[in-house]
Design an enzyme around this catalytic site. Sequence first.
Site, PDB file in Angstrom:
ATOM      1  N   GLU A  47     -25.258 -54.497 109.068  1.00 13.31           N
ATOM      2  CA  GLU A  47     -23.961 -54.037 109.582  1.00 13.31           C
ATOM      3  C   GLU A  47     -24.093 -52.619 110.131  1.00 13.31           C
ATOM      4  O   GLU A  47     -24.699 -51.759 109.487  1.00 13.31           O
ATOM      5  CB  GLU A  47     -22.939 -54.067 108.439  1.00 13.31           C
ATOM      6  CG  GLU A  47     -21.565 -54.473 108.869  1.00 13.31           C
ATOM      7  CD  GLU A  47     -21.511 -55.917 109.379  1.00 13.31           C
ATOM      8  OE1 GLU A  47     -21.428 -56.100 110.609  1.00 13.31           O
ATOM      9  OE2 GLU A  47     -21.543 -56.840 108.553  1.00 13.31           O
ATOM     10  N   HIS A  48     -23.524 -52.417 111.313  1.00 18.36           N
ATOM     11  CA  HIS A  48     -23.612 -51.137 112.019  1.00 18.36           C
ATOM     12  C   HIS A  48     -25.060 -50.791 112.377  1.00 18.36           C
ATOM     13  O   HIS A  48     -25.414 -49.628 112.507  1.00 18.36           O
ATOM     14  CB  HIS A  48     -22.967 -50.009 111.204  1.00 18.36           C
ATOM     15  CG  HIS A  48     -21.458 -50.113 111.168  1.00 18.36           C
ATOM     16  ND1 HIS A  48     -20.659 -49.681 112.197  1.00 18.36           N
ATOM     17  CD2 HIS A  48     -20.617 -50.639 110.240  1.00 18.36           C
ATOM     18  CE1 HIS A  48     -19.386 -49.924 111.898  1.00 18.36           C
ATOM     19  NE2 HIS A  48     -19.339 -50.503 110.719  1.00 18.36           N
ATOM     20  N   THR A  49     -25.873 -51.810 112.511  1.00 21.78           N
ATOM     21  CA  THR A  49     -27.256 -51.613 112.937  1.00 21.78           C
ATOM     22  C   THR A  49     -27.420 -51.928 114.432  1.00 21.78           C
ATOM     23  O   THR A  49     -28.345 -51.423 115.062  1.00 21.78           O
ATOM     24  CB  THR A  49     -28.201 -52.541 112.152  1.00 21.78           C
ATOM     25  OG1 THR A  49     -27.632 -53.850 112.157  1.00 21.78           O
ATOM     26  CG2 THR A  49     -28.388 -52.079 110.730  1.00 21.78           C
ATOM     27  N   SER A  69     -13.585 -65.291 117.400  1.00 27.33           N
ATOM     28  CA  SER A  69     -13.006 -66.344 118.239  1.00 27.33           C
ATOM     29  C   SER A  69     -13.216 -66.004 119.708  1.00 27.33           C
ATOM     30  O   SER A  69     -13.294 -66.894 120.556  1.00 27.33           O
ATOM     31  CB  SER A  69     -11.515 -66.523 117.933  1.00 27.33           C
ATOM     32  OG  SER A  69     -10.772 -65.388 118.326  1.00 27.33           O
ATOM     33  N   GLU A  92     -16.570 -58.981 127.750  1.00 28.17           N
ATOM     34  CA  GLU A  92     -15.796 -58.181 126.782  1.00 28.17           C
ATOM     35  C   GLU A  92     -15.680 -56.734 127.266  1.00 28.17           C
ATOM     36  O   GLU A  92     -14.613 -56.130 127.194  1.00 28.17           O
ATOM     37  CB  GLU A  92     -16.460 -58.196 125.395  1.00 28.17           C
ATOM     38  CG  GLU A  92     -16.517 -59.560 124.751  1.00 28.17           C
ATOM     39  CD  GLU A  92     -15.586 -59.726 123.543  1.00 28.17           C
ATOM     40  OE1 GLU A  92     -14.840 -58.775 123.210  1.00 28.17           O
ATOM     41  OE2 GLU A  92     -15.610 -60.817 122.949  1.00 28.17           O
ATOM     42  N   ASP A 105     -22.376 -61.210 118.487  1.00 22.55           N
ATOM     43  CA  ASP A 105     -21.450 -62.345 118.395  1.00 22.55           C
ATOM     44  C   ASP A 105     -21.762 -63.414 119.432  1.00 22.55           C
ATOM     45  O   ASP A 105     -21.857 -64.600 119.126  1.00 22.55           O
ATOM     46  CB  ASP A 105     -20.003 -61.873 118.598  1.00 22.55           C
ATOM     47  CG  ASP A 105     -19.591 -60.830 117.588  1.00 22.55           C
ATOM     48  OD1 ASP A 105     -20.388 -60.534 116.674  1.00 22.55           O
ATOM     49  OD2 ASP A 105     -18.471 -60.303 117.722  1.00 22.55           O
ATOM     50  N   TYR A 142     -15.196 -45.799 114.358  1.00 20.16           N
ATOM     51  CA  TYR A 142     -16.352 -46.451 114.995  1.00 20.16           C
ATOM     52  C   TYR A 142     -17.014 -45.482 115.974  1.00 20.16           C
ATOM     53  O   TYR A 142     -18.231 -45.288 115.956  1.00 20.16           O
ATOM     54  CB  TYR A 142     -15.875 -47.718 115.713  1.00 20.16           C
ATOM     55  CG  TYR A 142     -16.944 -48.490 116.435  1.00 20.16           C
ATOM     56  CD1 TYR A 142     -17.821 -49.322 115.732  1.00 20.16           C
ATOM     57  CD2 TYR A 142     -17.074 -48.424 117.820  1.00 20.16           C
ATOM     58  CE1 TYR A 142     -18.794 -50.056 116.393  1.00 20.16           C
ATOM     59  CE2 TYR A 142     -18.053 -49.149 118.492  1.00 20.16           C
ATOM     60  CZ  TYR A 142     -18.907 -49.963 117.770  1.00 20.16           C
ATOM     61  OH  TYR A 142     -19.871 -50.681 118.432  1.00 20.16           O
TER      62      TYR A 142
HETATM   63  P1  ADP Z   1     -12.015 -62.101 117.105  1.00 26.48           P
HETATM   64  O1  ADP Z   1     -13.044 -62.283 118.180  1.00 26.48           O
HETATM   65  O2  ADP Z   1     -12.538 -61.318 115.947  1.00 26.48           O
HETATM   66  O3  ADP Z   1     -11.389 -63.371 116.653  1.00 26.48           O
HETATM   67  P2  ADP Z   1     -10.760 -60.656 119.214  1.00 26.48           P
HETATM   68  O4  ADP Z   1      -9.579 -59.768 119.281  1.00 26.48           O
HETATM   69  O5  ADP Z   1     -12.069 -60.136 119.669  1.00 26.48           O
HETATM   70  O6  ADP Z   1     -10.853 -61.219 117.719  1.00 26.48           O
HETATM   71  O7  ADP Z   1     -10.489 -61.960 120.080  1.00 26.48           O
HETATM   72  C1  ADP Z   1      -9.286 -62.691 119.925  1.00 26.48           C
HETATM   73  C2  ADP Z   1      -8.715 -62.967 121.300  1.00 26.48           C
HETATM   74  O8  ADP Z   1      -9.517 -63.963 121.979  1.00 26.48           O
HETATM   75  C3  ADP Z   1      -7.334 -63.572 121.266  1.00 26.48           C
HETATM   76  O9  ADP Z   1      -6.356 -62.562 121.171  1.00 26.48           O
HETATM   77  C4  ADP Z   1      -7.273 -64.313 122.597  1.00 26.48           C
HETATM   78  O10 ADP Z   1      -7.017 -63.399 123.651  1.00 26.48           O
HETATM   79  C5  ADP Z   1      -8.710 -64.807 122.765  1.00 26.48           C
HETATM   80  N1  ADP Z   1      -8.828 -66.180 122.241  1.00 26.48           N
HETATM   81  C6  ADP Z   1      -9.589 -66.587 121.176  1.00 26.48           C
HETATM   82  N2  ADP Z   1      -9.465 -67.931 120.979  1.00 26.48           N
HETATM   83  C7  ADP Z   1      -8.610 -68.393 121.916  1.00 26.48           C
HETATM   84  C8  ADP Z   1      -8.067 -69.694 122.237  1.00 26.48           C
HETATM   85  N3  ADP Z   1      -8.368 -70.780 121.530  1.00 26.48           N
HETATM   86  N4  ADP Z   1      -7.208 -69.765 123.279  1.00 26.48           N
HETATM   87  C9  ADP Z   1      -6.883 -68.662 123.996  1.00 26.48           C
HETATM   88  N5  ADP Z   1      -7.348 -67.432 123.745  1.00 26.48           N
HETATM   89  C10 ADP Z   1      -8.215 -67.280 122.718  1.00 26.48           C
HETATM   90 MG    MG Z   2     -14.004 -60.689 119.238  1.00 20.26          MG
END
Ligand code: ADP
Ligand code: MG
Length: 386
Positions: free
Chosen positions: A33-35, A126, A159, A171, A221
């Site tokens: 982590e943080h590497t 996600s 991103e 990720d 961060y």
């Molecule tokens: P994490 O990646 O940790 O889950 P993030 O803020 O980096 O959190 O990413 C989440 C964002 O990714 C959501 O706010 C949305 O904009 C987009 N996203 C993720 N999954 C979906 C999905 N199934 N449909 C639409 N947008 C999504």
């Molecule tokens: Mg994310």
Amino acid sequence: MINRKDLVAKFQELHGREPRLFRAPGRVNLIGEHTDYNGGFVLPMAIDKETAVAAAARKDRIIRVHSINLEDSGEFDLDAETEREKGSWLNYVEGMARLLERAEFKLTGADLLIWSDVPGGAGLSSSAALEMSIGLALSEISGHAVDRTTLALIGQQAEHEFAGAKVGIMDQFVSANAQAGHALLLDCRSLEFENVPLSTEDVAVVICNTNVKHELASSEYNTRRAECEEGVKILGKFLPGVKQLRDVSIEEFERYQNELPDVIRRRCRHVITENERTLKAAEALRRNDLTELGRLMWLSHASLRDDYEVSCKELDLLVEIAGKQPSILGARMTGGGFGGSTVNLVERENLLEVIENISLEYKRQTNIEATILVSDAGGGASEITV
Ligand code: ADP
Ligand code: MG
């Protein structure tokens, strides 16, 4: 669980034709982590939650996309500029499309339907799951076989440029390259990687979300990044050739640590020892020694808490509760810190009891419900059939 049949049926209903199906997973970082921004090592695994995309080519150059999760649609023209507000989820989709084209992968227009069971904003990435599944879908239906590392780099760039998040490569890389039943050891500098076997037959990977997010995260961060650079600058005077903390061995650090101001010294110590722990953790996995992996995870947490100071009382509490459960081999905060989740290695025999103990005790002390998820090590981005 995503129901692939339902996703295809819904696509057919909306567009009147057969889609192809693609998927990519979220991830959790076991250690390291943080590497990443110090050029070091990380050891994440893909979780068994995924984002699926049903996709079919169009004759024009329009990308039309709908998210079942958000109940929201959007479209854009590959041949025209789009004005879009910063926070929109469509930026991830558009980012992948525009950057694939910039990398000379000419795309056809497409109809896309997205469905995900990766919990959003829970630190399980996600966004990477979305980028990798969309990137794979768009490139494949346009007839390109883009290698997974290129896809990951394009996702990271999406991103940076389109979502405004200065993330590392972990990720996207693990979402693209993971292998089921394995964790992935990644050298964040060279992008060399190794899929290391992770058997979850006797021991489960349990992710506990504190369900808190402290404001500090992004400012701290940036401070940590600057502190690491400061450390490199000072240590570099004694160790020519050191470009990143990754280049400093533990012995070298010990020899010169007194040259560093206290705070910088502790930040450097975390990064340098965490790199070492991550390599040792991969070594332990290669011989299926989960007890050793667990031991390294406790040490990682203590280092993040005391030296790097990116934990918070809720994360510390979850790890402290875990420490009182004999069936837990190891636990640590995972992700950037100041909230988010812990990752735990739990003997399967007592899994349900342990999960109940953790949630009850966390609730009792904080009045917050933790969200708890058990995951096998899943596979990376791929085309799937129903
Ligand atoms: P994490 O990646 O940790 O889950 P993030 O803020 O980096 O959190 O990413 C989440 C964002 O990714 C959501 O706010 C949305 O904009 C987009 N996203 C993720 N999954 C979906 C999905 N199934 N449909 C639409 N947008 C999504
Ligand atoms: Mg994310």
